[in-house]
Every structure is written in C-alpha cells, then in structure tokens.
Design an enzyme around this catalytic site. Structure first.
Site, PDB file in Angstrom:
ATOM      1  CE  LYS A 178      -1.280  -6.409 -10.516  1.00  0.00           C
ATOM      2  NZ  LYS A 178       0.093  -6.940 -10.508  1.00  0.00           N
ATOM      3  CD  GLU A 204      -4.528  -9.318  -5.630  1.00  0.00           C
ATOM      4  OE1 GLU A 204      -3.495  -8.689  -5.472  1.00  0.00           O
ATOM      5  OE2 GLU A 204      -4.613 -10.241  -6.460  1.00  0.00           O
ATOM      6  NE  ARG A 205       0.670 -11.470  -1.781  1.00  0.00           N
ATOM      7  CZ  ARG A 205       0.746 -10.708  -2.869  1.00  0.00           C
ATOM      8  NH1 ARG A 205       0.104  -9.554  -2.901  1.00  0.00           N
ATOM      9  NH2 ARG A 205       1.453 -11.077  -3.898  1.00  0.00           N
TER      10      ARG A 205
HETATM   11  N1  LIG Z   1       5.815   3.626  -6.762  1.00  0.00           N
HETATM   12  C1  LIG Z   1       6.686   2.823  -6.143  1.00  0.00           C
HETATM   13  N2  LIG Z   1       7.743   3.320  -5.504  1.00  0.00           N
HETATM   14  C2  LIG Z   1       8.627   2.499  -4.913  1.00  0.00           C
HETATM   15  N3  LIG Z   1       8.527   1.161  -4.885  1.00  0.00           N
HETATM   16  C3  LIG Z   1       7.487   0.600  -5.485  1.00  0.00           C
HETATM   17  C4  LIG Z   1       6.499   1.403  -6.167  1.00  0.00           C
HETATM   18  N4  LIG Z   1       5.584   0.577  -6.702  1.00  0.00           N
HETATM   19  C5  LIG Z   1       5.961  -0.676  -6.378  1.00  0.00           C
HETATM   20  N5  LIG Z   1       7.086  -0.671  -5.654  1.00  0.00           N
HETATM   21  C6  LIG Z   1       7.805  -1.868  -5.155  1.00  0.00           C
HETATM   22  O1  LIG Z   1       7.258  -3.033  -5.776  1.00  0.00           O
HETATM   23  C7  LIG Z   1       6.686  -3.904  -4.794  1.00  0.00           C
HETATM   24  C8  LIG Z   1       5.454  -4.584  -5.350  1.00  0.00           C
HETATM   25  O2  LIG Z   1       4.420  -3.642  -5.552  1.00  0.00           O
HETATM   26  P1  LIG Z   1       2.887  -4.074  -5.527  1.00  0.00           P
HETATM   27  O3  LIG Z   1       2.561  -4.899  -4.341  1.00  0.00           O
HETATM   28  O4  LIG Z   1       2.078  -2.845  -5.762  1.00  0.00           O
HETATM   29  O5  LIG Z   1       2.849  -4.956  -6.811  1.00  0.00           O
HETATM   30  P2  LIG Z   1       1.607  -5.691  -7.467  1.00  0.00           P
HETATM   31  O6  LIG Z   1       1.754  -5.436  -8.921  1.00  0.00           O
HETATM   32  O7  LIG Z   1       0.340  -5.275  -6.826  1.00  0.00           O
HETATM   33  O8  LIG Z   1       1.989  -7.165  -7.109  1.00  0.00           O
HETATM   34  P3  LIG Z   1       1.046  -8.464  -6.968  1.00  0.00           P
HETATM   35  O9  LIG Z   1       0.558  -8.791  -8.322  1.00  0.00           O
HETATM   36  O10 LIG Z   1       2.032  -9.474  -6.468  1.00  0.00           O
HETATM   37  O11 LIG Z   1      -0.020  -8.097  -5.977  1.00  0.00           O
HETATM   38  C9  LIG Z   1       6.414  -3.003  -3.598  1.00  0.00           C
HETATM   39  O12 LIG Z   1       6.420  -3.718  -2.411  1.00  0.00           O
HETATM   40  C10 LIG Z   1       7.566  -2.022  -3.680  1.00  0.00           C
HETATM   41  O13 LIG Z   1       8.743  -2.567  -3.125  1.00  0.00           O
END
Ligand SMILES: Nc1ncnc2c1ncn2[C@@H]1O[C@H](COP(=O)(O)OP(=O)(O)OP(=O)(O)O)[C@@H](O)[C@H]1O
Length: 486
Positions: A178, A204-205
């Site tokens: 996300k 968030e963090r």
């Molecule tokens: N488009 C992308 N291309 C490559 N790797 C990705 C991509 N999107 C996410 N990732 C991988 O997934 C990991 C987690 O992504 P992100 O921090 O956006 O998740 P999140 O859904 O926001 O998580 P949280 O809920 O824990 O905040 C990233 O650090 C990366 O390693």
C-alpha cells in the site's frame, strides 16, 4: 471620608475587559481520559478543546467527548497524560481545536495541534487558524468531477481508473504494498500537480514519515506541501484527530485560496482504530467486531469532507489497512462505500512477486463506465477480467491434473491470462533502489494496445518472462527478441 456605593463605583469606572473563562479542574485521570469539573455556567460544549494548565513536558489539550453531569465533562487528551494529577487547573479555550492554515503551513511538518515538528522555527504568531470540526460542503456546493486522471500505472488506468477530484483508496493487508503504491502515486502526480498537496500520516511508523519528507524534498515539491503527522507512538486522541487537522488545512486552500488540492492519507484504518480505542476508553459499549458504535458516522464525518467544490478540486488518495486480510471487516466495508476507485491489493499476487499486487478482479472504479472511459476501454477491461477469472477457475484443475488435461481453448486462455497478469506488472520509480529496475510510466493508450494484442493472440508465442516488469508492448517485443537471439 465619603464612601461610594458599589453601583456608583462601577458607573464611574471604564468597562472592565471580559474576565477570562472560569478555570475548571481535573477530577480524574485514566490514561487518555480526563474528567474535568467546571462551574455550572462554564461547562464547555461537546468537541470544545480544554487546555490543562499543568507543568508537564508539553502543552496538554483535551477534547470534550461527553457531559457526565451539569458540571463535569469527560475529555480525551491529545497528548500523553503521564504525571497529570487531580486538582490541576483547566481552562476552556472557547471553541474546538484549531489548525493553522494558509501559506505558513506549506513546506512544514506539523502535529495534530498544528505545532511544528520539523527542525524549523515555530509558525509565525499571526498564522490564521480554523476549527477542525466543521460540516462537509452542502450537496448544492459539491461538484463531483469525472475527468480521468491518468497515473501511468497500467493496472490502475485499465481496471480501476482514478478521477481528478475523486476519492481513491488502496486496500490491503500488512506488507502487500500500500505504502509503496501511495508513494509511487505521489511521485507521479505531485510533480505535475499545479495546486498544493496535504499529507496526513495517521498511525503509521515514524520512519515512513521521515522517508516521505525526504522524498518530497528530493522531488522539489516540499514548498507546495503540508505534512501533518499523528504516528503510531502518539496517544489515540492525536491519531483520531490528525486526519481532521489535515482536512482543515486542505479545505482552507480549496475554499479561501481556490487552489486544487491533492490530499493523501496513510492510513485511514488507523483513524478508525484510534476511534475504537477512544470509544473503549470512554466506556462506550463496543459494536460489531469490537468497533465503536459510531463507526459509520465517524468515517462519514471524515470522508464526506473530502469533496470538490465549483471553485477547486480535491483529489484524495488513501491507504487502508485490511486487518487479517479480511475484506468483510466492518471498517473496511464501510470505507468502500465512500470511494470512486477502490484498488485492492492481493497477498497471493504479492507472494508471486506480481507487483503492483493490484487484484484485477477485486479492484473497481465508478469511472469504469462506457460513458466515461469509452466503449472500447470498458469492453477491453471486462475481457481482461473475464480471462483472468477463467484462469483462476482453472488453477485448481491445473494444480491437480496438469495443463495437459485442459482443452485446447482453455490452454490458450491460460496462456493469455498469464501474459496479461505479467503485462500488468511494472517497475516503480520508488522501488528502483531495491529492485534494480528503472521505474516506468505507461500511457493509457499503450496499456490498451498491449492488452488488446495479448487478447487477440498476437503475442501467444512470445516468452512469458518478457512480459514481467516492463512497460509497453514494444519494449516486451524487444525483450522477447533479445531473449531468442541472445
Ligand atoms: N511495487 C513494488 N515493487 C517491488 N516491491 C514491492 C512493491 N510493493 C511492495 N513491495 C515490497 O513489499 C514491501 C512492503 O510494502 P509496503 O510497505 O508498501 O506495504 P504496506 O502494505 O504499506 O505494509 P504495512 O501495512 O505493513 O505498512 C516493500 O518493502 C517491498 O519489499
């Protein structure tokens, strides 16, 4: 010696300035919940802010949530209350919490109260302020826009197109991408966005806030951006109200300065969660799945204010955490109903490395309508969905019996669906550093051309791997050729 009566004395004197509001005092403290007693005439109304006059580490302000009797208010603190004692004096501020607005907040990082949290100086003393509670614009003043906003992200432009002046959200469980997607959209949009941007970091963090700050600085858009943070280490009151502070800043630019606003919120689920914590602390009975009984109205209070008016456009992009990947969660389900574009991230796709892990079947947009995107785009999107849905149905059969058991038509459908799935992946600008692939933006026209060609069978013989993490069909063709000759 002549003695004046008190009436004569007051007639002689010039009118005295209004006495300050009667101070009340703290009568109970339970974590973030503070009970305050006031003289009966001075009981502050609901949602008014009360300043606690203590000698603690920082200014302490609480928002009135309920009246226990004619003299006692129960309030929720916006800062930590550790060390607060009964008997501490408190003074109503005479209105709701206010947020600083206007020019002075641009390029700054603020907290829920509007205090500067970057390394810069305090905001200038004359900075105008607006109350954080206000009604949404009336229906007559809203101007829903349906202009397409091309993002350059293939899967979004094709299946869940976003609107300039619309509301879009990325839904997904933990770690499915996300924040990466929101950051990519920021990178792609902020530079060509001519108005201002407001970012609300909710629960968030803190590290992510720091990264965003650096990112904005690097892309040279910080001086057109206001950042407001209430991160996960802050009390629930701050996380609950920080979204409203950001909205108030955005509304000022929309209404007073007639500027287009890009409003980014990461993460709206944390706003709901903070509301649930506050509700529990206030002793309210929980409702479904333990959420606050006021869940729907709290979400509406926030979401309804995100609106475009005839003078200026507000485009909102939000991230929504989906607890335990459960899309039937009441908070998630409630949020869906407020959006124009819902972009759903899939854990299965993230596990396969198919980034962005946007689920082609779960993601929707009210703009995917022949009257908005045109008949050809609409039909193509439906065909893409149908092909991928058919592949998903066949996956169990393939896992059990292998591809050989499928009919020739089904084998062809699988071949095309897998190519489509890979074509809809693409490397991002913000992930260049750790994927090693340069980020790409693909014009909508190229996305449509690519999908059409795959569905029409023009690429059936191209190597599947050539479709993975690239841009246009021409780039894929080159990759495929290079693979054959190399
Ligand atoms: N488009 C992308 N291309 C490559 N790797 C990705 C991509 N999107 C996410 N990732 C991988 O997934 C990991 C987690 O992504 P992100 O921090 O956006 O998740 P999140 O859904 O926001 O998580 P949280 O809920 O824990 O905040 C990233 O650090 C990366 O390693």
């Amino acid at each position: 010696m002549s003695v004046q009566s008190s009436a004569e004395a007051s007639a002689d004197r010039p009118a005295a300035p209004e006495p300050p509001p009667e101070p009340g005092q703290v009568v109970a403290v339970r974590g973030s919940v503070i009970d305050l007693r006031f003289p009966e005439s001075a009981l502050p109304p609901l949602f008014d802010a009360v300043e606690i006059l203590w000698d603690g580490p920082e200014r302490l302000v609480a928002e009135v949530q309920s009246h226990l009797d004619a003299r006692t208010a129960r309030a929720i603190a916006l800062q930590g209350t550790s060390g607060l004692r009964r008997g501490t004096p408190a003074r109503p501020t005479g209105g709701p919490l206010t947020a600083p607005v206007g020019e002075a907040v641009l390029g700054r990082l603020l907290d829920v109260m509007g205090l500067a949290r970057d390394d810069g100086p305090e905001l200038p003393p004359g900075t105008p302020r607006s109350p954080i509670h206000r009604p949404p614009p009336s229906l007559a003043r809203r101007s829903p826009r349906r202009d397409l906003l091309e993002t350059g992200i293939k899967v979004i432009d094709l299946l869940a197109p976003m609107a300039r002046g619309g509301k879009a959200a990325m839904f997904g469980g933990a770690g499915v991408g996300k924040t990466v997607l929101v950051m990519e959209l920021i990178r792609k949009m902020v530079e060509r966005h001519t108005g201002i941007s407001v970012f609300a970091g909710i629960g968030e963090r803190s590290r992510e806030g720091q990264e965003l700050w650096e990112e904005m600085k690097r892309s040279g858009v910080l001086d057109r951006t206001a950042l407001v943070f209430g991160q996960m280490n802050e009390p629930p009151g701050a996380r609950w109200r920080v979204g409203l502070t950001a909205l108030t800043i955005a509304e000022h630019f929309r209404d007073e300065e007639m500027l287009d606003v890009l409003l980014l919120m990461d993460n709206v689920f944390r706003f709901v969660q903070a509301g649930a914590e506050v509700s529990g602390l206030l002793g309210r009975l929980p409702s479904r799945v333990g959420y606050q009984p006021t869940l729907a109205s709290e979400i509406a209070e926030l979401e309804e204010r995100v609106a475009s008016t005839p003078g200026a456009v507000v485009t909102a992009i939000q991230a929504v955490y989906v607890p335990a990947d459960d899309f039937s969660d009441p908070a998630v389900a409630e949020l869906f109903s407020h959006l124009d574009s819902s972009i759903v991230l899939s854990r299965a796709m993230a596990a396969e490395g198919l980034y962005p892990a946007v689920d082609p079947l779960g993601s929707t947009s009210s703009l995917l309508d022949p009257l908005v995107v045109g008949e050809a785009h609409y039909r193509l999107a439906e065909e893409v969905r149908k092909t991928i849905a058919h592949y998903r149905e066949l996956q169990d059969v393939i896992a059990l019996l292998g591809m050989e058991e499928l009919s020739a038509a089904d084998r062809l459908a699988v071949r095309r669906a897998r190519r489509l799935q890979r074509f809809l992946t693409q490397p991002f600008l913000v992930t260049e550093a750790f994927t090693g692939h340069g980020g790409v933006s693909v014009p909508l026209e190229e996305t449509l051309k690519g999908c059409r060609a795959i569905l029409d069978g023009q690429c059936d013989d191209w190597a599947e791997s050539a479709f993975f993490m690239t841009g246009t069909l021409d780039q894929i063709r080159e990759r495929d050729r290079a693979g054959r000759t190399g």
